[in-house]
Design a protein around this motif. Structure first.
Motif, short mmCIF file in Angstrom:
data_model
loop_
_atom_site.label_atom_id
_atom_site.label_comp_id
_atom_site.label_asym_id
_atom_site.label_seq_id
_atom_site.Cartn_x
_atom_site.Cartn_y
_atom_site.Cartn_z
N MET A 92 0.86 -1.17 0.00
CA MET A 92 0.00 0.00 0.00
C MET A 92 0.90 1.24 0.00
O MET A 92 1.82 1.34 0.80
N ASN A 93 0.62 2.17 -0.90
CA ASN A 93 1.43 3.38 -0.97
C ASN A 93 0.72 4.56 -0.30
O ASN A 93 -0.43 4.44 0.13
N LYS A 94 1.42 5.68 -0.22
CA LYS A 94 0.89 6.82 0.54
C LYS A 94 -0.39 7.39 -0.08
O LYS A 94 -1.26 7.85 0.66
N ASP A 95 -0.53 7.34 -1.39
CA ASP A 95 -1.76 7.85 -2.01
C ASP A 95 -2.97 6.98 -1.64
O ASP A 95 -4.06 7.50 -1.41
N GLN A 96 -2.74 5.69 -1.58
CA GLN A 96 -3.84 4.79 -1.18
C GLN A 96 -4.25 5.07 0.26
O GLN A 96 -5.44 5.14 0.56
N GLY A 132 -3.36 6.07 -6.37
CA GLY A 132 -2.47 5.18 -5.64
C GLY A 132 -2.57 3.75 -6.12
O GLY A 132 -1.56 3.03 -6.23
N ASP A 133 -3.80 3.31 -6.41
CA ASP A 133 -4.00 1.95 -6.93
C ASP A 133 -3.28 1.76 -8.27
O ASP A 133 -2.63 0.75 -8.49
N LYS A 171 -0.71 3.50 -9.39
CA LYS A 171 0.73 3.50 -9.13
C LYS A 171 1.18 2.13 -8.64
O LYS A 171 2.24 1.64 -9.03
N GLN A 172 0.39 1.52 -7.78
CA GLN A 172 0.74 0.21 -7.24
C GLN A 172 0.76 -0.85 -8.33
O GLN A 172 1.64 -1.70 -8.38
N LYS A 228 3.85 -0.33 -10.38
CA LYS A 228 5.02 -0.77 -9.61
C LYS A 228 5.11 -2.30 -9.59
O LYS A 228 6.18 -2.86 -9.80
N ASP A 229 3.97 -2.95 -9.33
CA ASP A 229 3.96 -4.42 -9.29
C ASP A 229 4.29 -5.01 -10.66
O ASP A 229 4.99 -6.02 -10.74
#
Length: 60
Positions: A1-5, A48-49, A51-52, A55-56
């Protein structure tokens, strides 16, 4: 989980509280602000989702 999420989820929750408080005290202004905050939170969480996912995907 990132900061935007995380921030988006918290913003949504705060907006729901603000909207509910506005209903209880009869303030349409507070209700509207709460709904606006919820929408902003949803958008931020969605960013955020995405971005995740990116990233994944870049890891694998």
């Amino acid at each position: 989980m990132n900061k935007d999420q995380v921030k988006g989820t918290l913003k949504q929750a705060a907006g729901k509280v603000q909207e509910t408080t506005g209903k209880v005290i009869g303030s349409t202004d507070q209700q509207t602000k709460g709904i606006k905050r919820q929408v902003q939170g949803r958008v931020q969480k969605t960013v955020g989702d995405v971005k995740q996912v990116v990233k994944d995907a870049s890891k694998g």
